[in-house]
Motif scaffolding. Sequence first.
Motif, PDB file in Angstrom:
ATOM      1  N   ILE A   7      20.867   1.346  -4.469  1.00 17.14           N
ATOM      2  CA  ILE A   7      19.967   0.338  -5.028  1.00 17.14           C
ATOM      3  C   ILE A   7      18.868   0.057  -4.009  1.00 17.14           C
ATOM      4  O   ILE A   7      19.154  -0.287  -2.864  1.00 17.14           O
ATOM      5  N   ILE A  10      13.254  -4.373  -3.068  1.00 17.97           N
ATOM      6  CA  ILE A  10      12.014  -4.758  -2.373  1.00 17.97           C
ATOM      7  C   ILE A  10      11.826  -6.253  -2.594  1.00 17.97           C
ATOM      8  O   ILE A  10      11.578  -6.685  -3.722  1.00 17.97           O
ATOM      9  N   ASN A  38       8.782  -5.023   2.253  1.00 18.71           N
ATOM     10  CA  ASN A  38       7.426  -4.773   1.749  1.00 18.71           C
ATOM     11  C   ASN A  38       7.373  -3.441   1.030  1.00 18.71           C
ATOM     12  O   ASN A  38       8.200  -2.558   1.239  1.00 18.71           O
ATOM     13  N   GLY A  39       6.384  -3.340   0.146  1.00 13.38           N
ATOM     14  CA  GLY A  39       6.264  -2.156  -0.688  1.00 13.38           C
ATOM     15  C   GLY A  39       5.939  -0.897   0.095  1.00 13.38           C
ATOM     16  O   GLY A  39       6.383   0.189  -0.264  1.00 13.38           O
ATOM     17  N   THR A  40       5.174  -1.059   1.168  1.00 10.68           N
ATOM     18  CA  THR A  40       4.785   0.110   1.959  1.00 10.68           C
ATOM     19  C   THR A  40       6.017   0.863   2.454  1.00 10.68           C
ATOM     20  O   THR A  40       6.107   2.088   2.329  1.00 10.68           O
ATOM     21  N   VAL A  43       7.806   2.507  -0.434  1.00  7.84           N
ATOM     22  CA  VAL A  43       7.072   3.691  -0.892  1.00  7.84           C
ATOM     23  C   VAL A  43       7.273   4.842   0.083  1.00  7.84           C
ATOM     24  O   VAL A  43       7.482   5.988  -0.318  1.00  7.84           O
ATOM     25  N   LEU A  46      10.649   6.237  -0.559  1.00  6.21           N
ATOM     26  CA  LEU A  46      10.760   6.952  -1.838  1.00  6.21           C
ATOM     27  C   LEU A  46       9.907   8.215  -1.883  1.00  6.21           C
ATOM     28  O   LEU A  46      10.305   9.225  -2.449  1.00  6.21           O
ATOM     29  N   PHE A  47       8.723   8.148  -1.313  1.00  2.00           N
ATOM     30  CA  PHE A  47       7.776   9.252  -1.485  1.00  2.00           C
ATOM     31  C   PHE A  47       7.430   9.983  -0.196  1.00  2.00           C
ATOM     32  O   PHE A  47       6.700  10.960  -0.222  1.00  2.00           O
ATOM     33  N   GLY A  51       2.065   9.068   1.552  1.00  8.27           N
ATOM     34  CA  GLY A  51       1.495   8.627   0.296  1.00  8.27           C
ATOM     35  C   GLY A  51       0.791   7.283   0.313  1.00  8.27           C
ATOM     36  O   GLY A  51      -0.146   7.062  -0.451  1.00  8.27           O
ATOM     37  N   THR A  52       1.213   6.397   1.190  1.00  9.95           N
ATOM     38  CA  THR A  52       0.766   5.006   1.098  1.00  9.95           C
ATOM     39  C   THR A  52      -0.735   4.831   1.298  1.00  9.95           C
ATOM     40  O   THR A  52      -1.403   4.143   0.539  1.00  9.95           O
ATOM     41  N   ASP A  55      -2.743   6.019  -1.574  1.00 10.37           N
ATOM     42  CA  ASP A  55      -2.659   5.069  -2.677  1.00 10.37           C
ATOM     43  C   ASP A  55      -3.626   3.907  -2.529  1.00 10.37           C
ATOM     44  O   ASP A  55      -4.255   3.483  -3.493  1.00 10.37           O
ATOM     45  N   ILE A  56      -3.725   3.393  -1.313  1.00 13.46           N
ATOM     46  CA  ILE A  56      -4.646   2.279  -1.066  1.00 13.46           C
ATOM     47  C   ILE A  56      -6.082   2.761  -1.229  1.00 13.46           C
ATOM     48  O   ILE A  56      -6.907   2.096  -1.851  1.00 13.46           O
TER      49      ILE A  56
ATOM     50  N   ASN B  38       0.884  -3.004   7.613  1.00 12.30           N
ATOM     51  CA  ASN B  38       1.375  -2.225   6.470  1.00 12.30           C
ATOM     52  C   ASN B  38       0.435  -2.382   5.284  1.00 12.30           C
ATOM     53  O   ASN B  38      -0.344  -3.339   5.204  1.00 12.30           O
ATOM     54  N   GLY B  39       0.517  -1.405   4.400  1.00 12.84           N
ATOM     55  CA  GLY B  39      -0.392  -1.371   3.267  1.00 12.84           C
ATOM     56  C   GLY B  39      -0.177  -2.510   2.285  1.00 12.84           C
ATOM     57  O   GLY B  39      -1.126  -2.993   1.674  1.00 12.84           O
ATOM     58  N   THR B  40       1.076  -2.939   2.148  1.00  9.52           N
ATOM     59  CA  THR B  40       1.375  -4.010   1.192  1.00  9.52           C
ATOM     60  C   THR B  40       0.560  -5.261   1.512  1.00  9.52           C
ATOM     61  O   THR B  40      -0.052  -5.871   0.631  1.00  9.52           O
ATOM     62  N   VAL B  43      -3.089  -4.676   0.799  1.00  8.54           N
ATOM     63  CA  VAL B  43      -3.346  -4.682  -0.643  1.00  8.54           C
ATOM     64  C   VAL B  43      -3.316  -6.114  -1.181  1.00  8.54           C
ATOM     65  O   VAL B  43      -4.167  -6.502  -1.992  1.00  8.54           O
ATOM     66  N   PHE B  47      -6.474  -7.399  -3.028  1.00  9.38           N
ATOM     67  CA  PHE B  47      -6.370  -7.489  -4.491  1.00  9.38           C
ATOM     68  C   PHE B  47      -5.609  -8.716  -4.985  1.00  9.38           C
ATOM     69  O   PHE B  47      -5.517  -8.940  -6.182  1.00  9.38           O
ATOM     70  N   THR B  52       0.882  -5.449  -5.931  1.00  2.00           N
ATOM     71  CA  THR B  52       1.661  -4.444  -5.189  1.00  2.00           C
ATOM     72  C   THR B  52       2.863  -3.923  -5.953  1.00  2.00           C
ATOM     73  O   THR B  52       3.109  -2.718  -6.001  1.00  2.00           O
ATOM     74  N   ASP B  55       1.950  -1.625  -8.730  1.00  5.52           N
ATOM     75  CA  ASP B  55       1.562  -0.322  -8.210  1.00  5.52           C
ATOM     76  C   ASP B  55       2.760   0.562  -7.910  1.00  5.52           C
ATOM     77  O   ASP B  55       2.744   1.772  -8.190  1.00  5.52           O
ATOM     78  N   ILE B  56       3.788  -0.026  -7.338  1.00  3.92           N
ATOM     79  CA  ILE B  56       4.986   0.750  -7.010  1.00  3.92           C
ATOM     80  C   ILE B  56       5.679   1.168  -8.302  1.00  3.92           C
ATOM     81  O   ILE B  56       6.106   2.314  -8.451  1.00  3.92           O
ATOM     82  N   ARG B  59       3.811   4.079  -9.702  1.00  4.40           N
ATOM     83  CA  ARG B  59       4.062   5.315  -8.957  1.00  4.40           C
ATOM     84  C   ARG B  59       5.434   5.891  -9.241  1.00  4.40           C
ATOM     85  O   ARG B  59       5.583   7.109  -9.381  1.00  4.40           O
ATOM     86  N   LEU B  66      11.472  10.575  -9.824  1.00  9.75           N
ATOM     87  CA  LEU B  66      11.898   9.173  -9.744  1.00  9.75           C
ATOM     88  C   LEU B  66      11.827   8.431 -11.070  1.00  9.75           C
ATOM     89  O   LEU B  66      12.453   7.389 -11.237  1.00  9.75           O
TER      90      LEU B  66
END
Lengths: 125, 125
Positions: A7, A10, A38-40, A43, A46-47, A51-52, A55-56, B38-40, B43, B47, B52, B55-56, B59, B66
């Motif tokens: 699981i 975030i 945080n999402g970064t 991400v 996961l990726f 990628g981050t 994406d920005i 970090n990008g989060t 962002v 924005f 955020t 966006d995830i 993706r 995924l």
Amino acid sequence: MSKPVKIIMIEDDEGHARLIERNIRRSGVNNEIMPFTNGTDAVSYLFGSDGTGIDILRRVKEDKYLKCAPVVVLTTTDDSQEIKRCYELGCNVYITKPVNYESFANAIRQLGLFFSVIQVPQAAT
Amino acid sequence: MSKPVKIIMIEDDEGHARLIERNIRRSGVNNEIMPFTNGTDAVSYLFGSDGTGIDILRRVKEDKYLKCAPVVVLTTTDDSQEIKRCYELGCNVYITKPVNYESFANAIRQLGLFFSVIQVPQAAT
């Protein structure tokens, strides 16, 4: 045999994260929980880490107000496909981080000199 | 009168971030530098905070490997447009975080019970 399900959580609020984990456990779910604040980081997990930034860049260049803002991509990658992709997405300047300290410092000074001469569009009011 | 230009810096390596700031200053650029690790966070600054997670979600659901993973959106928002948007992007379950502690804990226990009964696709090997 199937792999156990992980699981990915975030949640930037640590109290909420603990509450979520505790109550998931209480309902008898023992699967591994991977927490991210945080999402970064999620991400990247996961990726993969590259990628981050892309994406920005994409989001900024798709935004009607922000797309005029000059974007400098400063990265360790000198992969030509990656460079091409960044320019396609609208990056203004792509710089590969030199590995050597002095060269890195010099590249940034050049970037600063570049900043000092470029014009930028007026911000929307 | 035009507003002074702010420089948004996203750099997870703190040593690099300092080096970048110092050498930008050395080339005579005195504009405000907003550093993000970090990008989060960047962002959210650019924005607003809501973007955020969306966006995830996008993706993950666009990714051929995924996209089969169940995604639960757990958020403070109960805006119907936002809920619709998340489901359109492929979110599997949308839950509004109850503000009350006991209700929140209960919602998560329900979520855990839900986790304990759903099947998930096998991971690609």
